[in-house]
Scaffold this active site. Structure first.
Site, PDB file in Angstrom:
ATOM      1  N   ALA A 108       0.851  -1.189   0.000  1.00 26.15           N
ATOM      2  CA  ALA A 108       0.000   0.000   0.000  1.00 26.15           C
ATOM      3  C   ALA A 108       0.884   1.236   0.000  1.00 26.15           C
ATOM      4  O   ALA A 108       2.074   1.184   0.337  1.00 26.15           O
ATOM      5  CB  ALA A 108      -0.920  -0.013   1.213  1.00 26.15           C
ATOM      6  N   GLY A 132       0.412  -5.102   0.870  1.00 26.87           N
ATOM      7  CA  GLY A 132      -0.816  -5.103   0.077  1.00 26.87           C
ATOM      8  C   GLY A 132      -0.656  -5.793  -1.256  1.00 26.87           C
ATOM      9  O   GLY A 132      -1.628  -6.335  -1.800  1.00 26.87           O
ATOM     10  N   GLU A 148       4.352  -5.448   7.232  1.00 25.76           N
ATOM     11  CA  GLU A 148       3.640  -4.369   7.938  1.00 25.76           C
ATOM     12  C   GLU A 148       4.101  -4.216   9.381  1.00 25.76           C
ATOM     13  O   GLU A 148       4.047  -3.112   9.937  1.00 25.76           O
ATOM     14  CB  GLU A 148       2.128  -4.634   7.906  1.00 25.76           C
ATOM     15  CG  GLU A 148       1.481  -4.516   6.526  1.00 25.76           C
ATOM     16  CD  GLU A 148       1.490  -5.809   5.730  1.00 25.76           C
ATOM     17  OE1 GLU A 148       0.766  -5.886   4.727  1.00 25.76           O
ATOM     18  OE2 GLU A 148       2.232  -6.753   6.122  1.00 25.76           O
ATOM     19  N   GLU A 203      -1.197  -9.358  -0.577  1.00 26.86           N
ATOM     20  CA  GLU A 203      -2.618  -9.544  -0.277  1.00 26.86           C
ATOM     21  C   GLU A 203      -3.456  -9.487  -1.551  1.00 26.86           C
ATOM     22  O   GLU A 203      -4.408 -10.261  -1.712  1.00 26.86           O
ATOM     23  CB  GLU A 203      -3.065  -8.483   0.727  1.00 26.86           C
ATOM     24  CG  GLU A 203      -2.457  -8.697   2.108  1.00 26.86           C
ATOM     25  CD  GLU A 203      -2.649  -7.515   3.042  1.00 26.86           C
ATOM     26  OE1 GLU A 203      -3.020  -7.740   4.208  1.00 26.86           O
ATOM     27  OE2 GLU A 203      -2.429  -6.359   2.618  1.00 26.86           O
TER      28      GLU A 203
END
Length: 367
Positions: free
Chosen positions: A175, A218, A241, A221
């Site tokens: 992200a 992300g 993260e 993911e």
């Protein structure tokens, strides 16, 4: 004619300010004759086809007599492709249900079709995440583009499978931290941050992730939201993260454990360590490791193989497999049987079994 860019062909850079320059450069580079080895043709939203050698490019409604081609008709949404095997252009109308934008800010979009035009719905929609300077970091605007394009392909009857990949050396490096760092709890809670990412999993057609490089946070993911994961030989996976004082927020603690088991998922999420493409394959996170140079071509080839099957059975198969993660065995077996029974009401079931008995290739009509 497109020999200098034969593998990936010409891609419309959606929304990029340098699109005109890129298009002109691509036209200037075209020379020679097309390669007969190509097994696919490409339809590119909003792209004007390159001129035939020795002719001058005209407006988008100009007919090229030397190849009997009509260029992109904006009002009717007819998309061009260059058929390398026959050394000519051809046109084909996308489904009226398709609503691809003419331009996107952070993704590249193209449609590829097999040479066998008799295949109904045999196309593959290819989406490339395109923020190369940011390693395709998943900002909100990029995900809005991605979700829009995926939904458009899902609604298009000419497309049977979708491929998501990344531009440059990353699939997606996570992200966008610069976008997230200034946010407060009330903001992310009220907006239910990342909830919209799950829209990718609501698509009924199979999605193949062609993971060409970094798939971190992300990015990992997003890959796990897809149905089949193919890794380039240089790909790396991780959930780092924890190094930022947070935890995975878009499925890293949930989908990862289902893919690789509790111990490995705990290790990746608690240490933030990366794993290689080969290790990802060994633990069951990805189904294949492919040389990065051929990754996208192999993903599209697999997409063609899926798209030539009956669309109804393909979607039901995806539904059944995905349901297994959330149902008991008894419930899952019941759903599987009901979907199996339902397919006996389709024309494709009759055609598929008749073709098997007659020892010929099935001609599915997606009905």
């Amino acid at each position: 004619m497109l020999s200098t860019i034969a593998r990936q062909q010409i891609v419309h850079r959606c929304g990029g300010s340098s699109f005109l320059a890129r298009r002109q450069a691509a036209i200037a580079k075209t020379s020679g004759t097309p390669s007969s080895a190509s097994r696919s043709v490409t339809y590119i939203a909003g792209y004007y086809p390159p001129t035939i050698a020795g002719t001058k490019e005209k407006n988008c409604m100009k007919s090229y007599n030397s190849c009997n081609n009509k260029a992109y008709n904006h009002s009717n949404k007819t998309f061009n492709n260059y058929n390398k095997s026959s050394s000519r252009y051809s046109t084909r109308r996308l489904s009226s249900k398709a609503e691809l934008k003419e331009s996107y800010d952070h993704i590249l979009v193209e449609c590829r079709f097999p040479e066998d035009n008799s295949v109904v719905g045999g196309g593959v929609g290819v989406i490339s995440l395109h923020r190369p300077k940011a390693l395709n970091a998943l900002c909100d605007a990029l995900f809005e583009d991605l979700i829009h394009a995926v939904r458009a392909f899902d609604a298009d009857d000419d497309i049977g499978c979708i491929v998501i990949t990344g531009s440059g050396k990353a699939f997606a490096a996570g992200a966008d931290i610069s976008e997230m760092s200034k946010r407060e709890f009330a903001d992310v809670y009220k907006k239910n941050m990342f909830a919209q990412w799950a829209d990718i999993t609501k698509v009924s057609k199979p999605i193949i992730a062609a993971i060409n490089g970094f798939a971190l946070g992300g990015g990992c993911e997003l890959a796990m939201m897809c149905d089949i994961l193919l890794a380039g030989s240089k790909a790396q996976f991780g959930q780092p993260e924890i190094n930022l004082g947070v935890i995975p927020g878009a499925g890293g603690t949930q989908r990862l454990i289902r893919a690789v088991g509790k111990s490995k998922a705990m290790e990746m999420c608690l240490t933030g360590n990366r794993i290689s493409a080969q290790e990802a394959h060994d633990i069951g996170l990805v189904s294949k490791v492919i040389d990065t140079e051929f990754l996208l071509d192999e993903a599209v080839k697999m997409g063609f193989s899926i798209a030539e099957k009956g669309s109804v059975s393909v979607r039901m198969c995806k539904e059944a497999v995905n349901a297994a993660e959330e149902m008991t065995l008894t419930e899952g077996l019941r759903l599987e049987r009901r979907l199996f029974h339902a397919l006996f009401a389709t024309k494709d079931q009759k055609e598929g079994m008749a073709a098997f008995l007659e020892k010929r290739k099935a001609n599915f009509t997606n009905e």
